[in-house]
Design an enzyme around this catalytic site. Structure first.
Site, PDB file in Angstrom:
ATOM      1  N   SER A  78       0.830  -1.207   0.000  1.00  0.00           N
ATOM      2  CA  SER A  78       0.000   0.000   0.000  1.00  0.00           C
ATOM      3  C   SER A  78       0.862   1.254   0.000  1.00  0.00           C
ATOM      4  CB  SER A  78      -0.924   0.001   1.218  1.00  0.00           C
ATOM      5  OG  SER A  78      -1.779  -1.118   1.202  1.00  0.00           O
ATOM      6  N   LYS A 205      -0.273  -9.915   8.032  1.00  0.00           N
ATOM      7  CA  LYS A 205      -0.077  -8.520   8.446  1.00  0.00           C
ATOM      8  C   LYS A 205      -1.441  -7.957   8.817  1.00  0.00           C
ATOM      9  CE  LYS A 205       1.163  -3.854   7.006  1.00  0.00           C
ATOM     10  NZ  LYS A 205       1.441  -2.926   5.888  1.00  0.00           N
TER      11      LYS A 205
END
Length: 364
Positions: A78, A205
């Site tokens: 991201s 994550k």
């Protein structure tokens, strides 16, 4: 690349270990989108990517900078604006990072590459491309485009991770980030089932920020019988439970967490790595706990403040501290100058800068 008969990695040279990982930003040359419009027709696509779009020297410097501090690089996530990158650009970044690390004699530092895409098929394609380019591990997020149909469909979500991990030539990590997947938020039961049933999944994550979820999943995989009952495809790729922020590193260590993949490690790699080291040490020797708590306070406050400024804020701070950063790709806007100055002058940011100087022994 060491492949076995069915095209998957027979062994991963670089083991995946608990610790701190940084989602590396992708750096772009100023006005590259505009300049790309005016290139002569004979300029190749590859040349356009390498020369016009990506700031390779800044990327190389940054990957080596964080790795030297003991922080592992994650590419095309991201923070790396994966959604803005072409397949060729992702491959270029992986190859560039591997060469930069090797040239810096950081040969044992593994590379995690993002393979999130709009479809299962494309994620598998990206996994194969990442492996061929030199990535050791992959990390994948569910597409948020059809979140309305997927969010409440546990069977479909489970099938996505099962298929991607089973067809990937390298171990795959689950990426749970509701903010980047249309609100899809994997629960601890599903993540634990995937950990048990999918031997090529090497961790999760949790950018959902759910400490309870981290505790529950960590309890599953830290059970003394887990590794023998549910061995990984690759012995060097254990199932790691990683937070997506730095603000609960210390408490997560006491719940058998394995560290974090955190954007803050781009700005302060030495400080975040030191916090993880002290957190683990304090479990064995409580005399380290007060210092770990001090660092956690500084890092936690800075993480909350800097995260609000998102990718453009992190890039601004890198520009301020290290001389590179630039702007994100459109439609992401650059940080507003007033907001940028306030971010730099914020007491939480300045405390982090001082801590980084203290831990690294360097004056920025």
């Amino acid at each position: 690349m060491n492949l076995n008969g069915n095209g998957t990695h027979a062994s991963t040279i670089r083991p995946l270990k608990p610790g701190i990982f940084a989602p590396i930003p992708s750096f772009f040359l100023p006005e590259s989108e505009d300049l790309g419009q005016s290139l002569p027709l004979h300029v190749s696509v590859v040349s356009r990517i390498l020369i016009i779009h990506l700031d390779i020297p800044s990327f190389e410097n940054h990957v080596v900078r964080v790795a030297t501090a003991g922080v592992g690089p994650l590419l095309a996530g991201s923070m790396g604006e994966a959604i803005h990158l072409s397949h060729d650009e992702r491959v270029t970044l992986i190859k560039t990072a591997r060469k930069a690390l090797d040239d810096a004699e950081l040969l044992n530092v593994p590379i995690i590459a993002g393979i999130g895409a709009g479809s299962t098929r494309e994620s598998i394609d990206l996994a194969n491309e990442a492996a061929a380019a030199g990535a050791d591990y992959a990390i994948v997020i569910t597409s948020g485009y059809f979140a309305g149909a997927l969010a409440g469909n546990k069977k479909a979500l489970k099938a996505f991770f099962q298929e991607v991990s089973s067809k990937s030539p390298i171990p795959v990590m689950i990426y749970n980030y509701p903010g980047a997947s249309g609100g899809i938020n994997l629960d601890s039961d599903l993540i634990s089932e995937l950990a048990i049933e999918c031997p090529n999944i090497c961790g999760v994550k949790l950018t959902c920020g759910d400490v309870g979820k981290l505790t529950r999943v960590a309890a599953t995989v830290s059970d003394p019988m887990f590794s023998s009952l549910h061995p990984r495809t690759n012995k060097n790729a254990p199932f790691l439970v990683l937070g997506g922020f730095s603000d609960f590193l210390l408490p997560s260590a006491y719940s058998n967490g394995h560290g974090a993949i955190t954007g803050l490690a781009n700005v302060a790699p030495y400080a975040t790595a030191k916090l993880f080291e002290l957190s683990k040490a304090s479990i064995i020797d409580p005399s380290f706990l007060p210092e770990a708590q001090r660092l956690q306070g500084i890092v936690g406050r800075a993480d909350a403040t800097i995260a609000k400024a998102s990718i453009s804020g992190t890039k601004y701070l890198l520009q301020k501290l290290y001389g590179y950063g630039g702007h994100p790709r459109r439609p992401l806007p650059p940080i507003d100058p007033v907001v940028a100055e306030a971010l730099w002058e914020h007491s939480h940011t300045q405390a982090l800068v001082r801590l980084e100087q203290e831990v690294s022994g360097k004056v920025q």
